[in-house]
Design an enzyme around this catalytic site. Sequence first.
Site, PDB file in Angstrom:
ATOM      1  N   VAL A 106       0.907  -1.151   0.000  1.00 52.29           N
ATOM      2  CA  VAL A 106       0.000   0.000   0.000  1.00 52.29           C
ATOM      3  C   VAL A 106       0.943   1.196   0.000  1.00 52.29           C
ATOM      4  CG1 VAL A 106      -1.749   1.281   1.270  1.00 52.29           C
ATOM      5  CG2 VAL A 106      -1.869  -1.209   1.164  1.00 52.29           C
ATOM      6  N   PRO A 107       1.079   1.861  -1.141  1.00 54.14           N
ATOM      7  CA  PRO A 107       2.224   2.746  -1.406  1.00 54.14           C
ATOM      8  C   PRO A 107       2.242   4.092  -0.670  1.00 54.14           C
ATOM      9  CG  PRO A 107       0.696   2.839  -3.218  1.00 54.14           C
ATOM     10  CD  PRO A 107       0.167   1.793  -2.274  1.00 54.14           C
ATOM     11  N   CYS A 108       2.476   4.045   0.630  1.00 53.89           N
ATOM     12  CA  CYS A 108       2.561   5.289   1.403  1.00 53.89           C
ATOM     13  C   CYS A 108       3.809   6.092   1.040  1.00 53.89           C
ATOM     14  CB  CYS A 108       2.500   5.003   2.901  1.00 53.89           C
ATOM     15  SG  CYS A 108       3.655   3.756   3.478  1.00 53.89           S
ATOM     16  N   HIS A 109       4.789   5.452   0.416  1.00 56.94           N
ATOM     17  CA  HIS A 109       5.985   6.181  -0.011  1.00 56.94           C
ATOM     18  C   HIS A 109       5.668   7.184  -1.116  1.00 56.94           C
ATOM     19  CE1 HIS A 109       5.749   2.639  -2.664  1.00 56.94           C
ATOM     20  NE2 HIS A 109       6.304   3.426  -3.579  1.00 56.94           N
TER      21      HIS A 109
END
Length: 165
Positions: free
Chosen positions: A128-131
């Site tokens: 889940v691409p929080c970056h």
Amino acid sequence: MNRHAIVSTRIGDLTLVASDNALAGVYFPHHWVKPTPETLGEQVEATDALLSEAARQLDEYLTGERTSFDIPTVLRGDEFQRRVWSILEEIPYGATSSYGEIAERLGDRTLAQQVGKAVGQNPLSIVVPCHRVVGKNGSLTGYAGGLKRKQFLLDLEEPVGVRLF
């Protein structure tokens, strides 16, 4: 029942957590929000079918061979966190968004700080691409894996700078 394995990757060791037949966590060694012993469950070998598949997909992603994940996941959090994490999943590979833009998507730009907190509590880092969430002016902001890893992930997904929202 939860279980976990520690796998080595090109960005360091990651702890992968499975809950039944879904990936429930991807944690860095010095993750901000540490998983509880109950969340981790027992330690198993990385040959566990689900954890092995997660490790394979993460390796493919980190080598540029994969742009998305197709492993079953489960996200546990309150309603606000799940709404934020759902928006994170909509940010495409190579794009970024800001905390304020996500807050705006939720209907209230003043929620940016709460959005930041929810992003920081994302249990499925990378998957889940929080970056892909950056500061208002595109600046790098906090990341559970550290700013060097965040920069690595953003560089991997070039062209960085494409804004979604």
